[in-house]
Design an enzyme around this catalytic site. Structure first.
Site, mmCIF file in Angstrom:
data_model
loop_
_atom_site.group_PDB
_atom_site.id
_atom_site.type_symbol
_atom_site.label_atom_id
_atom_site.label_comp_id
_atom_site.label_asym_id
_atom_site.label_seq_id
_atom_site.Cartn_x
_atom_site.Cartn_y
_atom_site.Cartn_z
ATOM 1 C CG ASP A 78 50.719 57.667 40.123
ATOM 2 O OD1 ASP A 78 51.423 57.153 41.023
ATOM 3 O OD2 ASP A 78 51.153 58.527 39.340
ATOM 4 N N GLY A 79 46.982 54.922 39.811
ATOM 5 C CA GLY A 79 45.558 54.599 39.796
ATOM 6 C C GLY A 79 45.149 53.720 40.969
ATOM 7 C CG ASN A 84 45.058 62.806 40.791
ATOM 8 O OD1 ASN A 84 45.855 63.036 41.696
ATOM 9 N ND2 ASN A 84 45.300 61.924 39.851
ATOM 10 C CG ASP A 109 38.156 70.518 24.095
ATOM 11 O OD1 ASP A 109 37.293 70.983 23.321
ATOM 12 O OD2 ASP A 109 39.151 69.880 23.698
#
Length: 388
Positions: free
Chosen positions: A147-148, A224, A254
């Site tokens: 996917d990267g 994404n 966070d």
């Protein structure tokens, strides 16, 4: 003088050959790409060419790919780094394309070209720094990796991207419908203009200083998600989330993720966000470890504009990330803005998308997998009563 003359002779012997080699391997002499015709699948009657697609609806329907008047002239091969199986697949695909479709130019990224040009003397690459060449000459893209690797293509085409055919050779490959062993059949479908396309919505990201000035990186298209996260800072960060200029909430935690349906199975899923079908045109807002039990993930219309601002009274600073890439620190009062991009990624997909998507979330994501299965004991196939 004799030494100087000999030096000039060596120079003139070398320079013509070098220039000839550069001309041979550069994309400068490749003609501009062919214009594809992208047509909505039969259940929607309207048809349009790639020049005037209705961007308001193209992320909720599959399309068919056809080539206008000519076959594609140029393919860009993108590969995962440092993987021998991927290297072997790239070599096999390149040689097959060169043999079966010698009229098609095969383009590699410069680092990959330097690795393979001796074994594949017919490939070429872009001139140094000329990234606009990709948009000018590339008719379709082949990705070999995970996917990267697929997300890397998005960064190369910040506006309209050519059709992408992804082959799964990575760790998970949820975005990659095809096995590399089927590359001949799938590439023939693309080249001959009989492939189905899935439009994957992208987001347009911008970063602003506290005085409202746009960051030097300008507008960026992402696939994404965009995220504000406290990163390595020890304190929780306070982030104000605005929806269409109206304050939605202020979160202490966070961070906050704003993602696409494609990104719903990435970082957002790990943060407790929903799985969204890629044809559902929407945006996802997911908190990351909020100091609240009631901040739940949201799905918003794709027409929304979301702004995430580091609160002026936040104890901690934050970092902006897009598709996992660090985009720099955000100080108190600075913000990022996310809206739908007019440039989706058109990805070659299976003909039966519904069956393929259901198969993927079950096989790859283990969707709703229980601790025991009908064909297993409570302790697995080799439980205490299995006789072993």
């Amino acid at each position: 003088m004799a030494i100087a003359a000999a030096g000039w002779q060596r120079l003139f012997r070398i320079v013509p050959r070098t220039i000839w080699q550069i001309r041979l391997i550069s994309t400068r002499n490749i003609p501009s790409k062919a214009l594809p015709t992208i047509t909505r699948c039969p259940n929607i009657a309207a048809e349009s060419s790639s020049k005037d697609l209705d961007m308001d609806h193209e992320s909720d329907q599959q399309f068919s790919l056809h080539w206008t008047g000519a076959t594609p002239k140029t393919v860009l091969l993108i590969k995962k780094a440092n993987d021998k199986k991927v290297d072997s697949a790239l070599t096999s695909i390149s040689r097959w394309l060169h043999k079966e479709y010698p009229q098609i130019n095969i383009v590699l990224e410069p680092p990959v070209f330097r690795q393979f040009h001796k074994d594949l003397p017919f490939v070429c690459t872009i001139p140094p720094g000329a990234h606009s060449e990709y948009s000018r000459v590339v008719d379709f893209v082949v990705t070999l990796g995970g996917d990267g690797t697929f997300l890397h293509v998005s960064s190369l085409f910040q506006k309209k991207a050519p059709p992408i055919i992804p082959f799964s050779m990575g760790t998970l490959g949820f975005l990659l419908p095809f096995n590399v062993s089927d590359f001949q059949e799938q590439l023939r479908r693309v080249i001959e203009g009989s492939a189905k396309l899935l439009p994957r919505m992208r987001l347009m990201y911008s970063k602003y200083k506290a005085d409202g000035a746009l960051d030097e990186n300008g507008l960026l298209n992402i696939t994404n998600e965009a995220c504000i996260h406290r990163g390595t800072y020890p304190h929780l960060t306070t982030i104000s989330c605005y929806l269409n200029e109206h304050l939605l909430t202020t979160s202490v935690g966070d961070g906050i993720i704003v993602g696409t349906p494609t990104g719903s199975t990435a970082y957002s899923l790990s943060a407790g966000g929903p799985i969204v079908h890629p044809l559902v045109s929407s945006m996802i807002v997911s908190p990351v470890c909020p100091r609240s039990l009631s901040f739940r993930p949201l799905m918003l219309p794709s027409s929304s504009t979301v702004k995430l601002q580091v609160h002026k009274q936040s104890r901690g600073r934050a970092t902006a990330y897009i598709d996992g890439r660090d985009c720099g620190e955000l100080l108190q009062g600075e913000c990022i803005e996310i809206k739908k991009s007019p440039y989706p990624l058109m990805c070659v997909n299976r003909d039966d998308m519904a069956a393929g998507w259901a198969l993927d979330i079950n096989q790859l994501l283990k969707f709703n997998r229980t601790f025991s299965y009908p064909h297993e004991t409570l302790f697995g196939d080799h439980g205490p009563n299995s006789g072993e």
